[in-house]
Design a protein around this motif. Structure first.
Motif, PDB file in Angstrom:
ATOM      1  N   ASP A  15      38.579  40.122  37.188  1.00 24.30           N
ATOM      2  CA  ASP A  15      37.567  39.306  37.261  1.00 24.30           C
ATOM      3  C   ASP A  15      36.589  40.021  38.528  1.00 24.30           C
ATOM      4  N   ILE A  16      36.924  40.375  39.649  1.00 27.33           N
ATOM      5  CA  ILE A  16      36.345  40.921  40.488  1.00 27.33           C
ATOM      6  C   ILE A  16      35.697  42.341  40.149  1.00 27.33           C
ATOM      7  N   GLU A  17      36.324  43.031  39.269  1.00 24.96           N
ATOM      8  CA  GLU A  17      35.734  44.280  38.516  1.00 24.96           C
ATOM      9  C   GLU A  17      34.848  43.992  37.493  1.00 24.96           C
ATOM     10  N   ASN A  18      34.743  43.065  36.743  1.00 29.79           N
ATOM     11  CA  ASN A  18      33.717  42.578  35.872  1.00 29.79           C
ATOM     12  C   ASN A  18      32.420  42.120  36.598  1.00 29.79           C
ATOM     13  N   LYS A  22      29.117  43.672  36.230  1.00 28.21           N
ATOM     14  CA  LYS A  22      27.894  43.152  35.492  1.00 28.21           C
ATOM     15  C   LYS A  22      26.798  42.614  36.335  1.00 28.21           C
ATOM     16  N   ASP A  23      26.837  42.887  37.650  1.00 25.39           N
ATOM     17  CA  ASP A  23      25.819  42.494  38.487  1.00 25.39           C
ATOM     18  C   ASP A  23      25.603  43.822  39.629  1.00 25.39           C
ATOM     19  N   PRO A  24      24.778  44.913  39.263  1.00 24.02           N
ATOM     20  CA  PRO A  24      24.581  46.145  39.933  1.00 24.02           C
ATOM     21  C   PRO A  24      23.818  45.706  41.304  1.00 24.02           C
ATOM     22  N   ASN A  25      23.253  44.507  41.318  1.00 24.36           N
ATOM     23  CA  ASN A  25      22.446  44.191  42.525  1.00 24.36           C
ATOM     24  C   ASN A  25      23.259  43.269  43.537  1.00 24.36           C
ATOM     25  N   LEU A  26      24.620  43.254  43.343  1.00 28.71           N
ATOM     26  CA  LEU A  26      25.420  42.627  44.431  1.00 28.71           C
ATOM     27  C   LEU A  26      25.207  42.968  45.685  1.00 28.71           C
ATOM     28  N   VAL A  27      24.871  41.993  46.565  1.00 28.54           N
ATOM     29  CA  VAL A  27      24.589  42.114  47.973  1.00 28.54           C
ATOM     30  C   VAL A  27      25.552  41.955  48.940  1.00 28.54           C
ATOM     31  N   SER A  28      26.463  41.055  48.497  1.00 27.10           N
ATOM     32  CA  SER A  28      27.378  40.392  49.821  1.00 27.10           C
ATOM     33  C   SER A  28      28.812  40.104  49.177  1.00 27.10           C
ATOM     34  N   PHE A  29      29.727  39.975  50.006  1.00 25.31           N
ATOM     35  CA  PHE A  29      31.057  39.419  49.647  1.00 25.31           C
ATOM     36  C   PHE A  29      31.515  38.611  50.732  1.00 25.31           C
ATOM     37  N   GLU A  30      32.196  37.694  50.540  1.00 23.72           N
ATOM     38  CA  GLU A  30      32.718  36.791  51.650  1.00 23.72           C
ATOM     39  C   GLU A  30      34.067  36.162  51.054  1.00 23.72           C
ATOM     40  N   ILE A  31      34.880  35.800  52.111  1.00 27.85           N
ATOM     41  CA  ILE A  31      36.116  34.824  51.785  1.00 27.85           C
ATOM     42  C   ILE A  31      35.830  33.421  51.835  1.00 27.85           C
ATOM     43  N   ILE A  32      36.193  32.729  50.949  1.00 25.85           N
ATOM     44  CA  ILE A  32      35.575  31.234  51.011  1.00 25.85           C
ATOM     45  C   ILE A  32      36.685  30.365  51.388  1.00 25.85           C
ATOM     46  N   PRO A  33      36.723  29.560  52.414  1.00 28.42           N
ATOM     47  CA  PRO A  33      38.063  28.711  52.551  1.00 28.42           C
ATOM     48  C   PRO A  33      38.254  27.652  51.398  1.00 28.42           C
ATOM     49  N   ALA A  34      39.342  27.861  50.828  1.00 33.57           N
ATOM     50  CA  ALA A  34      39.502  26.768  49.687  1.00 33.57           C
ATOM     51  C   ALA A  34      41.122  26.819  49.658  1.00 33.57           C
ATOM     52  N   GLU A  35      41.834  25.597  48.999  1.00 34.09           N
ATOM     53  CA  GLU A  35      42.898  25.315  48.749  1.00 34.09           C
ATOM     54  C   GLU A  35      43.345  25.867  47.243  1.00 34.09           C
ATOM     55  N   ASP A  36      44.661  26.110  46.967  1.00 38.04           N
ATOM     56  CA  ASP A  36      45.021  26.680  45.836  1.00 38.04           C
ATOM     57  C   ASP A  36      44.794  25.703  44.614  1.00 38.04           C
ATOM     58  N   SER A  81      44.085  55.255  35.241  1.00 35.13           N
ATOM     59  CA  SER A  81      42.962  55.386  36.188  1.00 35.13           C
ATOM     60  C   SER A  81      42.272  54.412  36.392  1.00 35.13           C
ATOM     61  N   GLY A  82      42.003  53.409  35.255  1.00 35.12           N
ATOM     62  CA  GLY A  82      41.495  52.062  35.379  1.00 35.12           C
ATOM     63  C   GLY A  82      42.315  51.294  36.067  1.00 35.12           C
ATOM     64  N   THR A  83      43.596  51.304  36.012  1.00 32.64           N
ATOM     65  CA  THR A  83      44.577  50.211  36.749  1.00 32.64           C
ATOM     66  C   THR A  83      44.457  50.535  37.962  1.00 32.64           C
ATOM     67  N   VAL A  84      44.714  51.947  38.537  1.00 36.50           N
ATOM     68  CA  VAL A  84      44.731  52.317  39.926  1.00 36.50           C
ATOM     69  C   VAL A  84      43.152  52.027  40.550  1.00 36.50           C
ATOM     70  N   SER A  85      41.949  52.187  39.896  1.00 32.13           N
ATOM     71  CA  SER A  85      40.852  51.545  40.402  1.00 32.13           C
ATOM     72  C   SER A  85      40.795  50.389  40.708  1.00 32.13           C
ATOM     73  N   LYS A  86      41.546  49.316  39.959  1.00 32.91           N
ATOM     74  CA  LYS A  86      41.356  48.105  40.094  1.00 32.91           C
ATOM     75  C   LYS A  86      42.243  47.601  41.219  1.00 32.91           C
ATOM     76  N   TRP A  87      43.385  48.220  41.508  1.00 38.50           N
ATOM     77  CA  TRP A  87      44.359  48.116  42.965  1.00 38.50           C
ATOM     78  C   TRP A  87      43.413  48.535  43.988  1.00 38.50           C
ATOM     79  N   LEU A  88      42.922  49.567  43.908  1.00 41.04           N
ATOM     80  CA  LEU A  88      41.980  50.036  45.062  1.00 41.04           C
ATOM     81  C   LEU A  88      40.821  49.339  45.270  1.00 41.04           C
TER      82      LEU A  88
END
Length: 427
Positions: A15-18, A22-36, A81-88
């Motif tokens: 999902d993160i990789e997609n 999908k969004d080449p203009n992505l500008v930010s990443f944050e951890i969002i406090p949330a319960e499982d 290599s695709g799997t390794v790329s996802k792990w990285l």
């Protein structure tokens, strides 16, 4: 839950990789406090921003980290290599301080399995989240060099390097005293100077103005002032190429006005002050540096323009010290300006222009001390140029105000006075 067992890990990483694809203009990443919430994906994407629910961070990182470590230790194991790329992607997004995994990314880029342009985008997202990550900046520098020197991509040098200035500015805004961000900006400017020297001067002008605005808003951040010092050296030592035309009369007049505005504090009792208004550029410079050397082949108009940046910076520094008392970064920056004055005088008297060798800390102070010791008169009778006289008078005013502004500002002023004595520059 075992550290390397997380059934949803591969789906989350996909999902993160997609989102990144999908969004080449992505500008930010944050951890969002949330319960499982087992019925909802922990990956969020909205308005060019990526988020990850906090409950998934630890198990996701442990899963990807253990997979990569196992792969790294087992050299005979082969993985897609695709799997390794996802792990990285998962590991470095959450903890980008692990150089081993950035090296694995380098290997994938060199083998053609990762697109270096897309990797620049990923690195910028990492730097939004961890803005002082040295490893991420080091990876960006490697990517930029790879794209410009080795990649088969058809690239616009100007566009690539200007984007690095934007990323560095973003990181500096998000993390105070971010020396890695400003060092990256210096690296980008150095590359620009090497690859597009014909466009260097306009870039220096832009950087000078933008860094001035930034430092005005962050008076306690010495990293920004250190970058100003880097730019000031470039501007003081700038020499026009043959292909460049002469500076416009308006540009020379503006520079002369800046220099006069600073130097008028030292004109009391000066019989040649009229030269500031009516004299040629070389006469103005001689008056400023108290130089009577024979004329050499030199671009005096450009030298006067270069000097105006130093004068402008001195006045800006003085205004900031008065407006924002108690900030040590401003006083440390003034030390650099004092040291630069000696370098400017030594260089001009020797060459009739400014040369880089006199900005070496091992050589910049010593020549002034030797000059004074070689005189048969005492220091009070030594002739001084308007530049030094004006700087002395400006310092006198700043220090007098500082001593009235509280104990801390008084202490900073006393330290500055000691520095002036150390470099043999009178107050």
């Amino acid at each position: 839950m075992q550290e390397d067992v997380f059934p949803a890990a591969e789906k989350i990483l996909s999902d993160i990789e997609n989102v990144l694809k999908k969004d080449p203009n992505l500008v930010s990443f944050e951890i969002i406090p949330a319960e499982d919430n087992k019925n909802k994906s922990p990956v969020f994407h909205d308005e060019n921003s990526l988020g990850l629910a906090s409950w998934s961070v630890q198990p996701l990182f442990s899963y990807a980290y253990n997979r990569l470590l196992d792969l790294r230790q087992n050299k005979h194991r082969r993985e897609d290599s695709g799997t390794v790329s996802k792990w990285l992607l998962g590991v470095l997004l959450l903890n980008p301080d692990i150089s081993t995994f950035w090296n694995m990314k380098r290997e994938l880029v060199k083998s053609g399995r990762l697109d270096p342009m897309q990797e620049l985008g990923f690195a910028s997202i990492v730097l939004y989240y961890k803005s002082k990550c040295f490893e991420a900046f080091a990876y960006r520098r490697w990517l930029v060099k790879f794209i410009l020197m080795e990649s088969t991509h058809s690239v616009n040098v100007d566009s690539i390097l200007r984007n690095e200035f934007k990323v560095a500015a973003m990181a500096a805004d998000r993390y105070a005293n971010n020396c890695h961000a400003w060092s990256h900006r210096e690296y980008a400017l150095g590359l620009f100077e090497t690859l597009a020297p014909e466009d260097l001067n306009p870039l220096l002008q832009t950087e000078w103005e933008e860094s001035s605005n930034w430092c005005n808003r962050h008076v306690s951040d010495y990293s920004g002032f250190a970058y100003r010092q880097f730019l000031l050296k470039k501007l003081l030592l700038y020499r026009r190429n043959r292909e460049e035309g002469a500076p416009s009369p308006e540009r020379v007049a503006k520079s002369r006005e800046l220099v006069f505005k600073f130097a008028k504090a030292g004109t009391r009792g000066c019989n040649d002050v009229f030269l500031l208004f009516d004299g040629s550029s070389d006469q103005v410079l001689d008056l400023m540096h108290d130089s009577e050397n024979e004329k050499r082949v030199s671009d005096y108009e450009q030298c006067l323009i270069n000097l105006s940046y130093w004068a402008e910076e001195c006045m800006l520094n003085e205004d900031l010290i008065i407006s924002f008392p108690g900030h040590e970064a401003l006083w440390c920056h003034r030390r650099f300006l004092a040291y630069s004055l000696l370098a400017l005088q030594t260089s001009y008297k020797k060459y009739s222009y400014y040369k880089s060798e006199n900005f070496d800390p091992c050589q910049g102070i010593r020549p002034r001390i030797e000059i004074n010791r070689s005189r048969t008169v005492d220091s009070a009778s030594v002739s001084k140029g308007l530049l030094e006289l004006a700087f002395r008078n400006h310092n006198h005013d700043v220090i007098a105000l500082a001593k009235k502004s509280g104990n801390h500002q008084h202490s900073l002023a006393e330290k500055f006075i000691k520095y002036l004595k150390f470099i043999d520059l009178e107050l």
